[in-house]
Motif scaffolding. Structure first.
Motif, short mmCIF file in Angstrom:
data_model
loop_
_atom_site.label_atom_id
_atom_site.label_comp_id
_atom_site.label_asym_id
_atom_site.label_seq_id
_atom_site.Cartn_x
_atom_site.Cartn_y
_atom_site.Cartn_z
N ALA A 110 68.91 32.90 44.01
CA ALA A 110 68.69 31.28 44.21
C ALA A 110 68.01 31.20 44.08
O ALA A 110 66.90 29.81 43.91
N LEU A 111 66.72 32.04 43.73
CA LEU A 111 65.39 31.25 43.25
C LEU A 111 65.18 30.21 42.52
O LEU A 111 64.09 29.81 42.11
N ASP A 112 66.02 30.36 41.59
CA ASP A 112 66.33 29.17 40.34
C ASP A 112 67.48 28.22 40.87
O ASP A 112 66.87 27.42 40.02
N SER A 113 67.45 27.78 42.21
CA SER A 113 68.31 26.64 42.30
C SER A 113 67.29 25.72 42.90
O SER A 113 67.83 24.56 42.90
N VAL A 114 66.19 26.05 42.82
CA VAL A 114 64.91 25.21 43.31
C VAL A 114 63.87 24.92 41.67
O VAL A 114 63.66 25.68 41.20
N PRO A 115 63.36 23.57 42.00
CA PRO A 115 62.47 23.40 40.64
C PRO A 115 60.92 23.83 41.93
O PRO A 115 60.91 22.28 41.93
N TRP A 116 60.57 24.72 40.87
CA TRP A 116 59.20 25.05 41.33
C TRP A 116 58.34 24.78 40.28
O TRP A 116 58.11 24.05 39.40
N LEU A 117 56.84 24.53 41.55
CA LEU A 117 55.44 24.36 40.18
C LEU A 117 55.34 24.82 39.42
O LEU A 117 56.13 26.08 39.80
N PRO A 118 55.10 24.26 38.18
CA PRO A 118 54.92 25.60 37.49
C PRO A 118 53.81 26.80 36.89
O PRO A 118 54.01 27.91 36.67
N GLY A 119 52.38 26.20 38.45
CA GLY A 119 51.41 27.34 38.65
C GLY A 119 52.31 28.57 39.31
O GLY A 119 51.71 29.61 39.34
N ASN A 120 53.79 27.56 40.12
CA ASN A 120 54.35 29.32 41.04
C ASN A 120 55.23 29.72 40.27
O ASN A 120 56.03 30.73 40.85
N ARG A 121 55.44 29.56 38.83
CA ARG A 121 56.61 29.86 38.12
C ARG A 121 56.31 31.93 38.03
O ARG A 121 57.46 32.64 38.33
N PRO A 122 55.00 31.80 38.00
CA PRO A 122 55.20 33.41 37.68
C PRO A 122 55.15 34.40 38.33
O PRO A 122 55.60 35.57 38.24
N ALA A 123 54.67 33.72 39.63
CA ALA A 123 54.74 34.27 41.10
C ALA A 123 56.33 34.65 41.64
O ALA A 123 56.42 35.67 42.25
N VAL A 124 57.42 33.65 40.96
CA VAL A 124 58.73 33.70 41.56
C VAL A 124 59.15 34.90 41.12
O VAL A 124 60.48 35.64 41.42
N GLU A 125 58.71 35.16 38.83
CA GLU A 125 59.54 36.12 39.03
C GLU A 125 58.90 38.12 39.27
O GLU A 125 59.53 38.31 38.63
N ALA A 126 57.85 37.60 39.39
CA ALA A 126 57.14 38.93 39.80
C ALA A 126 58.29 38.90 41.16
O ALA A 126 58.67 40.22 41.33
N LEU A 127 58.39 38.21 42.64
CA LEU A 127 59.25 38.07 43.24
C LEU A 127 60.70 38.57 42.96
O LEU A 127 61.18 39.30 43.72
N ARG A 128 61.26 38.26 42.03
CA ARG A 128 62.57 38.70 41.97
C ARG A 128 62.65 40.13 42.27
O ARG A 128 63.79 40.23 42.64
N GLU A 129 61.88 40.93 41.24
CA GLU A 129 61.93 42.27 41.61
C GLU A 129 61.57 43.74 42.71
O GLU A 129 62.35 43.81 43.28
#
Length: 132
Positions: A110-129
């Protein structure tokens, strides 16, 4: 005259089992409705961990334990800030959105179900793992 060094801001990727706490910005108007990890600016007399615990106490009403960093340094706001995201867990309290419009627990799918601040996006990708 040289550019001032970017100010460090910290974010908490607060985990609860296989979900992470996300918060939607209420202000400023140009960021309202975008999602982020709770946190804020590191004051000159604070370590990053102390700042993150203070910010989570102020913003969410919770005490956290700070873990390891997720990802690298993330420049935000045209390089004015340097975001550093840390894994965290709640030690006491129940998160309440005192400074955010909404809080939501998100699992990996569900991480992609919300619009993240662009600066947070790389951390979201790292967190997915981490969440898998």
């Amino acid at each position: 005259m040289p550019e001032p060094a970017p100010r460090v801001v910290v974010g908490a990727a607060i985990l609860d089992g296989r979900a992470v706490l996300a918060a939607t910005r209420a202000y400023p108007p140009e960021l309202a409705g975008l999602w982020e990890f709770p946190g804020g600016k590191v004051e000159p007399d604070e370590t990053e961990e102390v700042a993150l615990r203070r910010e989570c106490r102020e913003e969410l009403g919770v005490e956290i334990e700070v873990g390891e960093r997720v990802g690298g340094d993330l420049p935000t706001m045209n390089g004015r800030y340097l975001l550093r995201v840390y894994l965290a867990s709640i030690v006491s309290g129940e998160p309440k959105p005192t400074e955010h419009a909404e809080l939501r627990w998100l699992e990996a799918d569900a991480l992609d179900s919300v619009p993240w601040l662009p600066g947070n996006r790389p951390a979201v990708e790292a967190l997915r793992e981490v969440l898998r």
